[in-house]
Every structure is written in structure tokens, then in C-alpha cells.
Motif scaffolding. Structure first.
Motif, PDB file in Angstrom:
ATOM      1  N   TYR A  97       0.829  -1.203   0.000  1.00 27.97           N
ATOM      2  CA  TYR A  97       0.000   0.000   0.000  1.00 27.97           C
ATOM      3  C   TYR A  97       0.866   1.257   0.000  1.00 27.97           C
ATOM      4  N   GLN A  98       1.920   1.252   0.788  1.00 23.40           N
ATOM      5  CA  GLN A  98       2.809   2.409   0.845  1.00 23.40           C
ATOM      6  C   GLN A  98       3.522   2.622  -0.492  1.00 23.40           C
ATOM      7  N   THR A  99       3.928   1.538  -1.137  1.00 26.36           N
ATOM      8  CA  THR A  99       4.569   1.643  -2.445  1.00 26.36           C
ATOM      9  C   THR A  99       3.608   2.220  -3.469  1.00 26.36           C
ATOM     10  N   ALA A 100       2.371   1.749  -3.469  1.00 21.61           N
ATOM     11  CA  ALA A 100       1.367   2.269  -4.414  1.00 21.61           C
ATOM     12  C   ALA A 100       1.121   3.748  -4.169  1.00 21.61           C
ATOM     13  N   ALA A 101       1.011   4.150  -2.910  1.00 23.29           N
ATOM     14  CA  ALA A 101       0.786   5.563  -2.599  1.00 23.29           C
ATOM     15  C   ALA A 101       1.996   6.405  -3.002  1.00 23.29           C
ATOM     16  N   ALA A 102       3.196   5.904  -2.772  1.00 22.98           N
ATOM     17  CA  ALA A 102       4.400   6.645  -3.161  1.00 22.98           C
ATOM     18  C   ALA A 102       4.447   6.852  -4.668  1.00 22.98           C
TER      19      ALA A 102
ATOM     20  N   GLY B 292      -4.654   0.036   4.569  1.00 23.97           N
ATOM     21  CA  GLY B 292      -5.192  -0.826   3.538  1.00 23.97           C
ATOM     22  C   GLY B 292      -5.554  -2.211   4.022  1.00 23.97           C
ATOM     23  N   HIS B 293      -6.305  -2.876   3.191  1.00 21.74           N
ATOM     24  CA  HIS B 293      -6.613  -4.292   3.376  1.00 21.74           C
ATOM     25  C   HIS B 293      -6.972  -4.869   2.016  1.00 21.74           C
ATOM     26  N   HIS B 294      -6.739  -6.140   1.861  1.00 21.49           N
ATOM     27  CA  HIS B 294      -6.969  -6.837   0.603  1.00 21.49           C
ATOM     28  C   HIS B 294      -6.303  -6.067  -0.539  1.00 21.49           C
ATOM     29  N   ASP B 295      -7.035  -5.671  -1.544  1.00 22.09           N
ATOM     30  CA  ASP B 295      -6.470  -4.919  -2.669  1.00 22.09           C
ATOM     31  C   ASP B 295      -6.853  -3.444  -2.625  1.00 22.09           C
ATOM     32  N   THR B 296      -7.197  -2.943  -1.434  1.00 24.47           N
ATOM     33  CA  THR B 296      -7.682  -1.581  -1.295  1.00 24.47           C
ATOM     34  C   THR B 296      -6.834  -0.806  -0.285  1.00 24.47           C
ATOM     35  N   ALA B 297      -6.512   0.435  -0.634  1.00 22.72           N
ATOM     36  CA  ALA B 297      -5.773   1.313   0.275  1.00 22.72           C
ATOM     37  C   ALA B 297      -6.446   2.676   0.297  1.00 22.72           C
ATOM     38  N   ARG B 298      -6.194   3.411   1.372  1.00 30.08           N
ATOM     39  CA  ARG B 298      -6.714   4.775   1.468  1.00 30.08           C
ATOM     40  C   ARG B 298      -5.646   5.653   2.108  1.00 30.08           C
ATOM     41  N   PHE B 299      -5.669   6.920   1.729  1.00 33.33           N
ATOM     42  CA  PHE B 299      -4.711   7.868   2.282  1.00 33.33           C
ATOM     43  C   PHE B 299      -5.209   9.287   2.055  1.00 33.33           C
ATOM     44  N   GLY B 300      -4.809  10.171   2.945  1.00 37.12           N
ATOM     45  CA  GLY B 300      -5.120  11.583   2.822  1.00 37.12           C
ATOM     46  C   GLY B 300      -3.985  12.297   2.111  1.00 37.12           C
ATOM     47  N   TRP B 301      -4.279  13.470   1.601  1.00 39.76           N
ATOM     48  CA  TRP B 301      -3.290  14.270   0.884  1.00 39.76           C
ATOM     49  C   TRP B 301      -3.675  15.737   0.972  1.00 39.76           C
TER      50      TRP B 301
ATOM     51  N   PHE C 234      -8.910  12.915   0.378  1.00 37.00           N
ATOM     52  CA  PHE C 234      -8.411  11.564   0.580  1.00 37.00           C
ATOM     53  C   PHE C 234      -8.836  10.717  -0.599  1.00 37.00           C
ATOM     54  N   ASP C 235      -8.069   9.692  -0.857  1.00 32.86           N
ATOM     55  CA  ASP C 235      -8.322   8.801  -1.978  1.00 32.86           C
ATOM     56  C   ASP C 235      -8.393   7.363  -1.500  1.00 32.86           C
ATOM     57  N   VAL C 236      -9.243   6.606  -2.162  1.00 26.90           N
ATOM     58  CA  VAL C 236      -9.342   5.168  -1.961  1.00 26.90           C
ATOM     59  C   VAL C 236      -8.925   4.534  -3.279  1.00 26.90           C
ATOM     60  N   VAL C 237      -7.941   3.643  -3.224  1.00 23.98           N
ATOM     61  CA  VAL C 237      -7.425   3.025  -4.439  1.00 23.98           C
ATOM     62  C   VAL C 237      -7.587   1.518  -4.388  1.00 23.98           C
ATOM     63  N   THR C 238      -7.870   0.952  -5.545  1.00 28.34           N
ATOM     64  CA  THR C 238      -7.907  -0.502  -5.710  1.00 28.34           C
ATOM     65  C   THR C 238      -6.687  -0.883  -6.528  1.00 28.34           C
ATOM     66  N   LEU C 239      -5.966  -1.892  -6.070  1.00 29.58           N
ATOM     67  CA  LEU C 239      -4.717  -2.290  -6.705  1.00 29.58           C
ATOM     68  C   LEU C 239      -4.863  -3.571  -7.511  1.00 29.58           C
ATOM     69  N   SER C 240      -4.083  -3.652  -8.573  1.00 30.29           N
ATOM     70  CA  SER C 240      -4.007  -4.869  -9.375  1.00 30.29           C
ATOM     71  C   SER C 240      -3.055  -5.849  -8.692  1.00 30.29           C
ATOM     72  N   GLN C 241      -2.953  -7.028  -9.248  1.00 35.47           N
ATOM     73  CA  GLN C 241      -2.047  -8.048  -8.704  1.00 35.47           C
ATOM     74  C   GLN C 241      -0.604  -7.552  -8.672  1.00 35.47           C
TER      75      GLN C 241
ATOM     76  N   GLY D 244       0.365  -4.567  -8.148  1.00 36.34           N
ATOM     77  CA  GLY D 244       0.498  -3.427  -7.253  1.00 36.34           C
ATOM     78  C   GLY D 244       0.212  -2.076  -7.875  1.00 36.34           C
ATOM     79  N   ARG D 245      -0.097  -2.070  -9.179  1.00 39.47           N
ATOM     80  CA  ARG D 245      -0.457  -0.790  -9.798  1.00 39.47           C
ATOM     81  C   ARG D 245      -1.935  -0.508  -9.552  1.00 39.47           C
ATOM     82  N   ILE D 246      -2.298   0.737  -9.720  1.00 43.47           N
ATOM     83  CA  ILE D 246      -3.650   1.192  -9.419  1.00 43.47           C
ATOM     84  C   ILE D 246      -4.609   0.816 -10.548  1.00 43.47           C
ATOM     85  N   LEU D 247      -5.706   0.196 -10.155  1.00 48.62           N
ATOM     86  CA  LEU D 247      -6.801  -0.076 -11.087  1.00 48.62           C
ATOM     87  C   LEU D 247      -7.838   1.034 -11.034  1.00 48.62           C
TER      88      LEU D 247
END
Length: 127
Positions: A8-13, A78-87, A102-109, A111-114
Motif C-alpha cells: 500500500y505504501q509503495t502504491a501511494a508513493a 489498507g486491506h486486501h487490494d484496497t488502500a486509502r490515504f489523505g493528501w 483523501f483517496d481510496v485506491v484498488t490495486l491490481s495483482q 500493485g499498480r492502481i486499477l
């Protein structure tokens, strides 16, 4: 808290790298690294899909707010394939932050954002 915290941290970065890229070549590369090819971005002001449209939304934000950078607010969760963070969107000249959300993101296998679902908590009048 999930054991996949690094994912999740990598995806947000990567997400923030894309939003903070101002050079067109760097921006396109950063979007491709952060989003899957079929990725979507939706917030109250935009609903786009694919790298080209996401890149255009980010470029437009930089045109509207020159000299500003996006920075995280708080921790990534985050949990499962979902992460959230403020900005917040910060003026580098005076450190003011007229826009935040804030954003809620769904990740692919890989780790990129879907999908991004963005919410605006603070916006300047007339924006």
C-alpha cells in the motif's frame, strides 16, 4: 493493519510521484508506473480512464496550481487490494495548503492502481 503495508505504501508513493511530476516525459512514465493500463481516476471534478487521460488530468492540475506539490496527510491504510490515504496540495512558496482530500485506491495483482476514488475535503472558493 494488514501485513501488506509495504504494498500500500509503495502504491501511494508511486501515486504521489505521478501527481508531482511536471515534466511531460517524467509524468507519462510516472503514470505508467503507478496505474495499470486500464486504470481509472474519479473525483468530483474528473472521471477518466487510461494513462493518457490520467496524465491530462494531472497536467491540468499543475496548470491550475503552478508551484504546488501533493503531499501525503497521515498514514496509508489498507486491506486486501484496497488502500486509502489523505493528501494536501501545498504551495511551495508559503507552505499553505488550499486543497486537501483523501483517496481510496484498488490495486491490481502487480500493485499498480486499477481505480482511484477521490474525495475533496477542502477546496478554495471558485475552484
Amino acid at each position: 493493519m494488514s501485513v501488506n503495508t509495504d504494498r500500500y505504501q509503495t502504491a501511494a508513493a508511486r501515486y504521489f510521484e505521478a501527481w508531482n511530476a511536471t515534466d511531460p516525459g517524467t509524468l507519462g512514465k510516472a503514470v505508467a508506473e503507478a496505474w495499470a493500463p486500464e486504470g481509472r481516476y474519479t473525483d468530483p471534478l474528473a472521471d477518466v480512464a487510461g494513462h493518457a487521460q490520467i496524465t491530462a488530468v494531472i497536467a491540468a492540475a499543475h496548470e491550475q496550481f503552478p508551484g504546488f506539490v501533493f503531499r501525503p496527510l497521515g498514514a496509508v491504510d489498507g486491506h486486501h487490494d484496497t488502500a486509502r490515504f489523505g493528501w494536501e496540495l501545498v504551495n511551495e512558496a508559503d507552505d499553505s495548503a488550499p486543497v486537501a482530500g483523501f483517496d481510496v485506491v484498488t490495486l491490481s495483482q502487480d500493485g499498480r492502481i486499477l481505480r482511484v476514488l477521490g474525495f475533496l475535503d477542502r477546496i478554495p472558493a471558485g475552484a
